[in-house]
Motif scaffolding. Structure first.
Motif, PDB file in Angstrom:
ATOM      1  N   THR A   1       0.830  -1.211   0.000  1.00 29.67           N
ATOM      2  CA  THR A   1       0.000   0.000   0.000  1.00 29.67           C
ATOM      3  C   THR A   1       0.860   1.255   0.000  1.00 29.67           C
ATOM      4  OG1 THR A   1      -1.787  -1.147   1.158  1.00 29.67           O
ATOM      5  CG2 THR A   1      -1.792   1.257   1.245  1.00 29.67           C
ATOM      6  N   GLN A   2       1.914   1.231   0.782  1.00 23.75           N
ATOM      7  CA  GLN A   2       2.806   2.387   0.847  1.00 23.75           C
ATOM      8  C   GLN A   2       3.525   2.604  -0.483  1.00 23.75           C
ATOM      9  OE1 GLN A   2       2.990   4.638   3.407  1.00 23.75           O
ATOM     10  NE2 GLN A   2       4.177   5.771   1.880  1.00 23.75           N
ATOM     11  N   LEU A   3       3.940   1.514  -1.110  1.00 26.80           N
ATOM     12  CA  LEU A   3       4.595   1.622  -2.413  1.00 26.80           C
ATOM     13  C   LEU A   3       3.633   2.201  -3.453  1.00 26.80           C
ATOM     14  CD1 LEU A   3       6.638  -1.715  -2.617  1.00 26.80           C
ATOM     15  CD2 LEU A   3       7.564   0.603  -2.436  1.00 26.80           C
ATOM     16  N   HIS A   4       2.376   1.775  -3.419  1.00 25.84           N
ATOM     17  CA  HIS A   4       1.378   2.288  -4.359  1.00 25.84           C
ATOM     18  C   HIS A   4       1.139   3.785  -4.131  1.00 25.84           C
ATOM     19  CE1 HIS A   4       0.172  -1.179  -6.648  1.00 25.84           C
ATOM     20  NE2 HIS A   4      -0.044  -1.911  -5.572  1.00 25.84           N
TER      21      HIS A   4
ATOM     22  N   GLY B   1       3.329  10.353  -9.990  1.00 30.45           N
ATOM     23  CA  GLY B   1       2.652  10.490 -11.274  1.00 30.45           C
ATOM     24  C   GLY B   1       2.909   9.354 -12.232  1.00 30.45           C
ATOM     25  N   TRP B   2       3.275   8.193 -11.696  1.00 27.24           N
ATOM     26  CA  TRP B   2       3.617   7.065 -12.564  1.00 27.24           C
ATOM     27  C   TRP B   2       2.402   6.316 -13.074  1.00 27.24           C
ATOM     28  CZ3 TRP B   2       8.454   4.346  -9.951  1.00 27.24           C
ATOM     29  CH2 TRP B   2       9.539   5.243  -9.985  1.00 27.24           C
ATOM     30  N   GLN B   3       1.203   6.661 -12.600  1.00 28.14           N
ATOM     31  CA  GLN B   3       0.007   5.987 -13.096  1.00 28.14           C
ATOM     32  C   GLN B   3      -0.152   6.206 -14.597  1.00 28.14           C
ATOM     33  OE1 GLN B   3      -1.834   3.912 -11.614  1.00 28.14           O
ATOM     34  NE2 GLN B   3      -2.056   4.345  -9.435  1.00 28.14           N
ATOM     35  N   LYS B   4       0.212   7.385 -15.069  1.00 30.61           N
ATOM     36  CA  LYS B   4       0.069   7.694 -16.489  1.00 30.61           C
ATOM     37  C   LYS B   4       1.242   7.162 -17.300  1.00 30.61           C
ATOM     38  CE  LYS B   4      -2.723  11.865 -15.876  1.00 30.61           C
ATOM     39  NZ  LYS B   4      -2.829  13.319 -16.139  1.00 30.61           N
TER      40      LYS B   4
END
Length: 399
Positions: free
Chosen positions: A295-298, A305-308
């Motif tokens: 969870t912390q890593l996520h 901003g790595w989701q994109k």
């Protein structure tokens, strides 16, 4: 009693409407300038369009008239679609129509070209998807790696593996970020077909999508349409678990993780060609890191901003399918059929649709075949042996 053009196949009208993202019969009727009731009667098989109406349909929907007279390629196997719940019906219908066309192109080309035999051993050993445990899925991924001689290291081109074992793959732009891959076994020849979205694409994404659809082909061949609808969430989870195990074997990958941090996982991404996000999920699934650490890593992942887009996503070329493209080039280059003959005798779809699904360059069908010119050396004085330059033989690599 049906009237109009004999042999009209109503399902073809539904298919091409989906392929052109025309959501309703009313919308199509408006395009044609006819009464919506007429389109409804055509598509429901009550009446068939007359010759003039059929010509109008073909022109407006960019297909040959014969398209509506050719039987459908219908499979009893369900299509495993990786689409988000928010995906529009017209987009999911479009994806399904493209899979049907992919199977039709594949079937047509196999009249002329021997495709690789399907090499997917029966690794389920009598189990159904409902009986699968996570350790079973891990073992199946390991068994397949061994069967296909992939070793235990990174698999740097899953697409190449898929085509080598006889799976037909297409890759097209879906026009929406709400759709991912699609997998279905064809009827008759029983060959898996996979359609991958090229939207929002990077090499790690292509790798995971391809491995995910491979998971469906291996684990879920016997799943019915009713089971797919009832257990979609679990079936998707199993396919993802397979893909993770296939790309990141527990016997090797986890032992290379020295630092359970974003920086540590980013360093492994360069070698394994798997996204940081997928690595976090893999370590959590294998209980290498606890839930709170994942969870912390996520959270840190999202904060950067790595989701994109993740670092290195643009550093590697994205592999494209080559089986259908090579088959078409072979048929034409060998003189078996010309491009014009293929369009007039074999295909009823628009050339651009065939090029798109076969990963051919746009306009391929419009380019004339190259004529072969035989060249001979000029006659002239021969050089003395001591004046001649030494030659070097350069072998061609096998394709």
């Amino acid at each position: 009693m049906r009237v109009g053009t004999p042999g009209f196949v109503p399902e073809r009208l539904s298919e091409i409407r989906a392929a052109r993202r025309i959501l309703s019969m009313t919308e199509l009727a408006r395009m044609l300038g006819v009464n919506p009731a007429a389109v409804s009667r055509w598509e429901n098989g009550i009446h068939a369009p007359d010759v003039d109406a059929l010509s109008d349909l073909a022109r407006e929907l960019r297909v040959r008239r014969e398209y509506f007279l050719r039987p459908m390629h219908v499979s009893d196997h369900p299509m495993f679609s990786r689409s988000y719940a928010s995906a529009l019906k017209r987009d999911t219908s479009y994806q399904g129509s493209q899979m049907q066309w992919l199977q039709e192109i594949s079937s047509t080309l196999q009249h002329y070209v021997d495709f690789p035999e399907v090499d997917i051993p029966n690794v389920m050993k009598g189990l159904t998807y409902k009986q699968l445990r996570d350790e079973d899925i891990e073992g199946i991924a390991q068994d397949l790696r061994a069967h296909w001689n992939l070793g235990q290291g990174p698999c740097l081109n899953v697409l190449e593996v898929l085509e080598r074992i006889g799976i037909v793959v297409g890759s097209i732009e879906m026009g929406t970020s709400k759709l991912d891959g699609l997998c279905s076994w064809s009827q008759g020849e029983e060959r898996p077909h996979i359609l991958l979205a090229s939207d929002k694409m990077s090499l790690p994404r292509r790798q995971m999508d391809a491995a995910h659809e491979l998971g469906h082909a291996v684990l879920h061949r016997g799943v019915t349409e009713a089971e797919l609808k009832a257990d979609l969430k679990e079936i998707e989870r199993q396919a993802f678990r397979f893909a993770s195990a296939f790309l990141m074997p527990a016997t090797t990958y986890v032992y290379e993780v020295k630092h359970y941090s974003l920086a540590g996982l980013l360093s492994l991404k360069e070698k394994w060609r798997v996204s940081v996000k997928a690595q976090i999920r893999r370590l959590k699934d294998l209980d290498v890191i606890p839930d709170h650490h994942a969870t912390q890593l996520h959270k840190s992942y999202s904060a950067r901003g790595w989701q994109k887009e993740e670092p290195m996503d643009r550093e590697w070329p994205i592999p494209e399918p080559s089986l259908l493209r090579d088959a078409l080039n072979l048929i034409v280059d060998s003189g078996t059929r010309t491009k014009a003959q293929l369009l007039a005798e074999e295909f009823t779809m628009h050339p651009a649709d065939i090029e798109n699904l076969s990963c051919l360059p746009s306009g391929w069908f419009n380019k004339g075949e190259a004529s072969i010119v035989q060249l001979t050396l000029k006659a002239g004085p021969q050089k003395n042996a001591d004046q001649s330059m030494p030659g070097e033989i350069i072998p061609f690599s096998k394709r």
